[in-house]
Design a protein around this motif. Sequence first.
Motif, PDB file in Angstrom:
ATOM      1  N   SER A  29      43.591  45.708  35.062  1.00  0.00           N
ATOM      2  CA  SER A  29      43.894  45.290  33.476  1.00  0.00           C
ATOM      3  C   SER A  29      42.480  45.883  32.931  1.00  0.00           C
ATOM      4  CB  SER A  29      43.700  43.761  33.252  1.00  0.00           C
ATOM      5  OG  SER A  29      42.619  43.066  34.061  1.00  0.00           O
ATOM      6  N   LEU A  30      42.529  46.302  31.839  1.00  0.00           N
ATOM      7  CA  LEU A  30      41.330  46.961  30.954  1.00  0.00           C
ATOM      8  C   LEU A  30      40.852  46.000  30.079  1.00  0.00           C
ATOM      9  CD1 LEU A  30      39.807  49.382  30.144  1.00  0.00           C
ATOM     10  CD2 LEU A  30      41.449  49.910  28.557  1.00  0.00           C
ATOM     11  N   ARG A  31      39.582  45.820  30.372  1.00  0.00           N
ATOM     12  CA  ARG A  31      38.732  44.939  29.477  1.00  0.00           C
ATOM     13  C   ARG A  31      38.199  45.808  28.487  1.00  0.00           C
ATOM     14  NH1 ARG A  31      33.692  42.552  32.189  1.00  0.00           N
ATOM     15  NH2 ARG A  31      32.946  44.621  31.614  1.00  0.00           N
ATOM     16  N   SER A  32      38.404  45.309  26.975  1.00  0.00           N
ATOM     17  CA  SER A  32      38.064  46.026  26.139  1.00  0.00           C
ATOM     18  C   SER A  32      36.425  46.236  25.624  1.00  0.00           C
ATOM     19  CB  SER A  32      38.754  45.670  24.772  1.00  0.00           C
ATOM     20  OG  SER A  32      38.492  44.453  24.149  1.00  0.00           O
ATOM     21  N   HIS A  33      35.740  45.120  25.758  1.00  0.00           N
ATOM     22  CA  HIS A  33      34.387  45.056  25.277  1.00  0.00           C
ATOM     23  C   HIS A  33      33.537  44.558  26.340  1.00  0.00           C
ATOM     24  CE1 HIS A  33      31.330  45.818  22.236  1.00  0.00           C
ATOM     25  NE2 HIS A  33      30.856  44.664  22.543  1.00  0.00           N
ATOM     26  N   PRO A  34      32.717  45.114  26.884  1.00  0.00           N
ATOM     27  CA  PRO A  34      32.652  46.688  27.122  1.00  0.00           C
ATOM     28  C   PRO A  34      33.772  47.213  28.093  1.00  0.00           C
ATOM     29  CG  PRO A  34      30.813  45.425  28.463  1.00  0.00           C
ATOM     30  CD  PRO A  34      31.604  44.265  27.707  1.00  0.00           C
ATOM     31  N   PRO A  35      34.061  48.337  27.737  1.00  0.00           N
ATOM     32  CA  PRO A  35      35.351  48.763  28.606  1.00  0.00           C
ATOM     33  C   PRO A  35      35.118  48.751  30.079  1.00  0.00           C
ATOM     34  CG  PRO A  35      34.883  50.146  26.576  1.00  0.00           C
ATOM     35  CD  PRO A  35      33.707  49.177  26.757  1.00  0.00           C
ATOM     36  N   ALA A  36      36.060  48.108  30.826  1.00  0.00           N
ATOM     37  CA  ALA A  36      35.998  47.886  32.211  1.00  0.00           C
ATOM     38  C   ALA A  36      37.225  47.656  32.778  1.00  0.00           C
ATOM     39  CB  ALA A  36      34.833  46.877  32.702  1.00  0.00           C
ATOM     40  N   LEU A  37      37.386  48.134  34.018  1.00  0.00           N
ATOM     41  CA  LEU A  37      38.837  47.712  34.697  1.00  0.00           C
ATOM     42  C   LEU A  37      38.477  46.685  35.573  1.00  0.00           C
ATOM     43  CD1 LEU A  37      40.071  51.265  35.627  1.00  0.00           C
ATOM     44  CD2 LEU A  37      40.850  49.887  33.863  1.00  0.00           C
ATOM     45  N   ARG A  38      39.606  45.763  35.713  1.00  0.00           N
ATOM     46  CA  ARG A  38      39.662  44.378  36.610  1.00  0.00           C
ATOM     47  C   ARG A  38      40.690  44.680  37.486  1.00  0.00           C
ATOM     48  NH1 ARG A  38      36.931  40.345  39.016  1.00  0.00           N
ATOM     49  NH2 ARG A  38      38.243  38.731  39.328  1.00  0.00           N
ATOM     50  N   ILE A  39      40.425  44.975  38.820  1.00  0.00           N
ATOM     51  CA  ILE A  39      41.143  45.623  39.636  1.00  0.00           C
ATOM     52  C   ILE A  39      41.475  44.710  40.811  1.00  0.00           C
ATOM     53  CG2 ILE A  39      41.470  47.546  41.720  1.00  0.00           C
ATOM     54  CD1 ILE A  39      39.014  48.769  39.973  1.00  0.00           C
ATOM     55  N   THR A  40      43.119  44.297  41.193  1.00  0.00           N
ATOM     56  CA  THR A  40      43.111  43.326  42.091  1.00  0.00           C
ATOM     57  C   THR A  40      44.400  43.800  43.117  1.00  0.00           C
ATOM     58  OG1 THR A  40      44.888  42.283  40.765  1.00  0.00           O
ATOM     59  CG2 THR A  40      42.713  41.409  40.586  1.00  0.00           C
ATOM     60  N   ASP A  41      44.233  43.356  44.006  1.00  0.00           N
ATOM     61  CA  ASP A  41      45.251  43.879  45.170  1.00  0.00           C
ATOM     62  C   ASP A  41      46.456  42.805  45.180  1.00  0.00           C
ATOM     63  OD1 ASP A  41      46.921  44.019  47.388  1.00  0.00           O
ATOM     64  OD2 ASP A  41      45.245  44.336  48.774  1.00  0.00           O
ATOM     65  N   PRO A  42      47.513  42.972  44.792  1.00  0.00           N
ATOM     66  CA  PRO A  42      48.708  42.211  44.339  1.00  0.00           C
ATOM     67  C   PRO A  42      49.192  41.365  45.773  1.00  0.00           C
ATOM     68  CG  PRO A  42      49.724  44.278  44.191  1.00  0.00           C
ATOM     69  CD  PRO A  42      47.989  44.230  44.451  1.00  0.00           C
ATOM     70  N   ASP A  43      48.735  41.956  46.920  1.00  0.00           N
ATOM     71  CA  ASP A  43      49.035  41.206  48.158  1.00  0.00           C
ATOM     72  C   ASP A  43      48.143  40.117  48.670  1.00  0.00           C
ATOM     73  OD1 ASP A  43      51.220  43.208  48.558  1.00  0.00           O
ATOM     74  OD2 ASP A  43      50.069  44.476  49.481  1.00  0.00           O
ATOM     75  N   THR A  44      46.949  40.193  48.258  1.00  0.00           N
ATOM     76  CA  THR A  44      45.984  39.003  48.393  1.00  0.00           C
ATOM     77  C   THR A  44      45.704  38.255  47.366  1.00  0.00           C
ATOM     78  OG1 THR A  44      44.229  40.456  48.265  1.00  0.00           O
ATOM     79  CG2 THR A  44      45.015  40.522  50.150  1.00  0.00           C
ATOM     80  N   MET A  45      45.335  38.733  45.893  1.00  0.00           N
ATOM     81  CA  MET A  45      45.043  38.149  44.858  1.00  0.00           C
ATOM     82  C   MET A  45      43.989  37.588  45.014  1.00  0.00           C
ATOM     83  SD  MET A  45      47.455  38.986  42.633  1.00  0.00           S
ATOM     84  CE  MET A  45      47.071  38.363  41.387  1.00  0.00           C
ATOM     85  N   LEU A  46      43.338  37.464  45.799  1.00  0.00           N
ATOM     86  CA  LEU A  46      41.815  37.058  46.014  1.00  0.00           C
ATOM     87  C   LEU A  46      40.909  38.200  46.082  1.00  0.00           C
ATOM     88  CD1 LEU A  46      42.465  34.636  49.207  1.00  0.00           C
ATOM     89  CD2 LEU A  46      42.383  33.854  46.651  1.00  0.00           C
ATOM     90  N   LEU A  47      41.458  39.238  46.289  1.00  0.00           N
ATOM     91  CA  LEU A  47      40.338  40.443  46.122  1.00  0.00           C
ATOM     92  C   LEU A  47      40.308  41.120  45.007  1.00  0.00           C
ATOM     93  CD1 LEU A  47      41.251  42.043  49.768  1.00  0.00           C
ATOM     94  CD2 LEU A  47      39.319  40.531  49.395  1.00  0.00           C
ATOM     95  N   ALA A  48      39.537  41.150  44.509  1.00  0.00           N
ATOM     96  CA  ALA A  48      39.007  41.581  43.079  1.00  0.00           C
ATOM     97  C   ALA A  48      37.788  42.312  42.979  1.00  0.00           C
ATOM     98  CB  ALA A  48      39.310  40.754  41.915  1.00  0.00           C
ATOM     99  N   GLU A  49      37.696  43.400  42.069  1.00  0.00           N
ATOM    100  CA  GLU A  49      36.736  44.207  41.931  1.00  0.00           C
ATOM    101  C   GLU A  49      36.644  44.497  40.273  1.00  0.00           C
ATOM    102  OE1 GLU A  49      33.388  44.864  41.629  1.00  0.00           O
ATOM    103  OE2 GLU A  49      33.767  44.435  43.665  1.00  0.00           O
ATOM    104  N   THR A  50      35.608  44.637  39.801  1.00  0.00           N
ATOM    105  CA  THR A  50      35.162  45.473  38.527  1.00  0.00           C
ATOM    106  C   THR A  50      34.676  46.820  38.580  1.00  0.00           C
ATOM    107  OG1 THR A  50      35.197  43.086  37.737  1.00  0.00           O
ATOM    108  CG2 THR A  50      34.405  44.951  35.982  1.00  0.00           C
TER     109      THR A  50
END
Length: 91
Positions: A29-50
């Motif tokens: 998902s794209l955060r608009s301000h400031p622009p950044a990506l929130r990345i998750t692994d749908p298999d675990t949903m616990l692992l996320a990174e920006t």
Amino acid sequence: MPAQPREHTRTYFLGKLAEELEQRGLTVSLRSHPPALRITDPDTMLLAETVDCVPLADGWFYRWSWGELVGLTDDPALAAERVVHVLAARQ
């Protein structure tokens, strides 16, 4: 207030990375301000990174939330592979 040209550049590069990550099965998902990506692994949903995008002397780079560079925006496929590798290592 309209977005500045630099923000459009960030959004463009982040969009390219998002496409590559989605092709590899990650949820993005794209955060608009400031622009950044929130990345998750749908298999675990616990692992996320920006990941965001910054201009440096040698060009534009993708950057982890902790400040380390992921890679040049010229190669979003390579950057996506690095993101996948890091998320996989955390499982």
